[in-house]
Design an enzyme around this catalytic site. Structure first.
Site, mmCIF file in Angstrom:
data_model
loop_
_atom_site.group_PDB
_atom_site.id
_atom_site.type_symbol
_atom_site.label_atom_id
_atom_site.label_comp_id
_atom_site.label_asym_id
_atom_site.label_seq_id
_atom_site.Cartn_x
_atom_site.Cartn_y
_atom_site.Cartn_z
ATOM 1 N N GLY A 282 47.347 35.008 42.075
ATOM 2 C CA GLY A 282 47.787 35.786 43.430
ATOM 3 C C GLY A 282 48.073 34.155 44.900
ATOM 4 N N VAL B 86 47.897 26.562 40.170
ATOM 5 C CA VAL B 86 46.889 25.761 39.988
ATOM 6 C C VAL B 86 47.748 24.344 39.217
ATOM 7 C CG1 VAL B 86 44.908 24.836 38.339
ATOM 8 C CG2 VAL B 86 45.322 27.204 39.594
ATOM 9 N N ASP C 240 36.604 38.061 41.010
ATOM 10 C CA ASP C 240 37.941 38.719 40.274
ATOM 11 C C ASP C 240 37.658 38.150 38.209
ATOM 12 O OD1 ASP C 240 40.494 39.086 38.913
ATOM 13 O OD2 ASP C 240 40.950 37.470 40.017
#
Length: 664
Positions: free
Chosen positions: A62, A66, A174
């Protein structure tokens, strides 16, 4: 969904006070525009003095993308997270805070934590260079059954990692199975911590700035941090947009443990509002008899972890480790950190290498392959994968052999398709790792939900169902079609901005996925599609097997193919249906790889050409890509040398895939 872009994984379909996703989208429409995500090309230099060289994209979250990158200074592979840039003061504050948190986390040396090596900015974009963990996500690991002792061991290791983070004042924010990696010897490493949007205590001015309400119609006070997290693993206070602390991580771990023990996610729903409501009461899974197989007191401990009121939970990871010890879970030995090389030794090594190269010495290809092979021997394969080391083998078939195959098939012979095998040749395949089984619907769903910010679903023109999943960034508009959600044969659906495996089909192999969708998934896992020669090496082997399992014909109920006349399977019906992966006892190679002969056929990284095999490289989206292996739909491709082709931008009911990885 009428083609509307799906929400980010953490964007609420319903806010805490019941407002709709449409309200949220209208609010976002009033926000200042954000620049598109940066997409560095392969080979691009990044960081100070171009230290990091981009190799490939691993996945999109979000807040950024990467990449696998090579650290040219220390000659190692790193995971490089490039954060999206924003133009508002709030964006700048958020970015600065993330960099501060990353620098704090970089000071940690702990076996359970993926290291952060470097932080900085490049061309106005913040980045974090992290340890690249070779292994398997907990999501992939939990797809197979495991004894209670292994599950408890994983729980303990995650708790130890959280304890290390919380001791430094870092909240993961997360925690989910996709952010837990199992490396060699089952050792757990937490990844992506402190980068999903950490929230500080109320006294932190930066945190107060992050909690500035988003303004827009119907959303007078929606907290920006409420948009971060993964539905189903978020603590109640996350859904409500309230300030967070370490107890949010404790709640997320409680969800993971409940899922590991029972095999089901404890909190379900198709909207954020439903998921938030589900957390108000304890899940029914806590009353299942299966908890009797685990240490006494574990179910009660998980009940505390899942308390709706944060004050009733364990305060942090350290308290959880202590609580596990109280119920008899022994601590696992943590290996001490490895001592770094002395600077003089590094200089000597680099200098010696430079002299070697300056002298014009190059490794002969056969010697280079032998070095890779020797590195591979005895090397532990990543979880869910096996080492394939067949060396030199025959691929393809001579024309005479194809004529005999056609003669054996009789009137049903497909000479054109069988002719794709020609010619036969000898190839040498370097050692590589290959998935033991095909990618399932649930595994593909998890990746789709993790990348939801970059996806949208187009409706079918005839029945107007959410149908065609497309990627907005990364592959380009012409190559963006990933998956067909056709309901009759497909195993995935989309509702309220989230993807789900259709009931009873979560363990089916994903099908109707395009070649680009297969590549998208493998890259998100830090893997790749196997080349065509690699696929045949795994299926055929150096012993030249006609079928992946050997020389015997397929038996009824032992290989998932139909008795369609292309191969005789006496006693079986003429048609077959999809079923769970890995359950067909005959369809196993000597190395333990399953379903290469049946289930679904599999995309490989090859562009079809009449001029030769195993041709990789860029091509038009509609160019024919090669797929291999038999399927529930056609039996003739169960032979290890048969190959076929279809446009890479189309999905098919009988084509899925599995991933491979290099030996490092």
């Amino acid at each position: 969904m009428s083609g509307r872009r799906t929400g980010r994984t953490g964007d609420p379909a319903l806010s805490a006070d019941g407002e709709s996703l449409d309200d949220l989208l209208r609010a976002v429409a009033h926000a200042p525009p954000r620049p598109p995500p940066l997409q560095p090309a392969q080979g691009a230099a990044w960081g100070a003095s171009g230290r990091y060289v981009i190799e490939r994209r691993l996945g999109r979250g979000g807040m950024g993308t990467v990449y696998a990158a090579t650290d040219s200074l220390l000659r190692r592979v790193v995971a490089l997270k490039v954060l999206d840039a924003g133009e508002t003061e709030e964006d700048a504050t958020h970015r600065a805070r993330l960099l501060r948190e990353a620098r704090l986390a970089a000071q940690m040396e702990h076996e359970r934590i993926a290291r952060i090596y470097d932080v900085g900015e490049h061309e106005g974009r913040a980045f974090v260079a992290m340890e690249y963990v070779q292994g398997k996500t907990l999501r992939a690991w939990m797809a197979d059954p495991h004894p209670p002792a292994e599950i408890v061991d994983v729980l303990l290791q995650i708790a130890e990692g959280l304890a290390a983070l919380h001791a430094r004042g870092v909240v993961h924010r997360d925690l989910k199975p996709e952010n837990v990696m199992l490396a060699e010897a089952g050792r757990v490493k937490l990844v992506d911590f402190g980068l999903a949007g950490q929230v500080a205590p109320d006294g932190d001015a930066a945190a107060r700035s992050e909690r500035t309400p988003a303004r827009g119609p119907g959303l007078a006070s929606v907290s920006a941090v409420a948009f971060l997290g993964t539905p189903g693993y978020m603590a109640p206070e996350q859904y409500a947009g309230r300030p967070l602390d370490a107890r949010a991580d404790v709640f997320a771990l409680g969800v993971i443990v409940c899922e590991l023990v029972s095999g089901e996610r404890p909190f379900t729903g198709t909207t954020m509002g439903q998921l938030a409501s589900a957390t108000e009461k304890l899940p029914a899974q806590l009353a299942l008899p299966v908890w009797g197989r685990f240490p006494a007191g574990l179910a009660a401990l998980v009940t505390r972890m899942l308390a709706h009121d944060p004050a009733s939970r364990l305060r942090d990871g350290a308290a959880l480790v202590s609580a596990l010890a109280e119920i008899g879970v022994p601590a696992r030995e943590v290996a001490p950190p490895r001592a770094p090389l002395r600077p003089l030794r590094i200089l000597a090594w680099v200098g010696g290498l430079g002299a070697f190269v300056a002298a014009g010495v190059a490794l002969e290809p056969r010697l280079a392959r032998e070095i890779v092979r020797r590195r591979a021997v005895g090397k532990a394969a990543p979880f869910g994968m096996v080492l394939v080391d067949e060396g030199t083998l025959t691929v393809g078939q001579p024309a005479a052999a194809v004529e005999k195959q056609c003669s054996d098939l009789g009137p049903l012979c497909r000479p054109k398709v069988l002719s794709y095998q020609v010619p036969a040749s000898r190839v040498t395949v370097a050692p590589f790792f290959l998935d033991v089984r095909e990618v399932t619907n649930q595994e593909f769903v998890d990746v789709l939900n993790g990348a939801a910010a970059s996806l949208h679903v187009e409706p079918d023109e005839d029945d107007h169902l959410p149908r065609y999943v497309r990627l907005d960034a990364g592959l380009g508009a012409a190559e963006s079609f990933l998956l067909d959600l056709e309901p009759k044969f497909g195993g995935i659906e989309s509702t309220q901005g989230l993807f789900h495996a259709r009931p009873g089909r979560d363990r089916w192999p994903v099908n109707q996925v395009t070649w680009f969708g297969a590549r998208f998934y493998c890259r998100a896992q830090g893997k790749r599609l196997p080349t065509e020669d690699e696929w045949e090496a795994a299926a055929r082997g150096a012993d030249d097997r006609p079928f992946p399992w050997g020389g015997s014909a397929p038996r009824c109920g032992q290989v998932l193919i139909p008795n369609d006349g292309f191969l005789s399977v006496p006693g079986c019906p003429e048609t077959a249906s999809l079923d769970d992966v890995g359950k067909w006892p005959q369809d196993v190679t000597p190395r333990g790889i399953r379903d290469l002969g049946g289930s679904v056929a599999e995309w490989v990284d090859a562009v079809y050409s009449d001029e030769g095999r195993d041709r990789q490289g860029a091509s038009a989206p509609e160019a024919p890509r090669v797929f291999r292996g038999g399927s529930f739909y056609y039996s003739y491709m169960a032979r290890t040398s048969v190959r076929n082709k279809r446009p890479g931008n189309t999905g098919h009911i009988d084509v899925g895939f599995r991933c491979s990885a290099d030996v490092r």
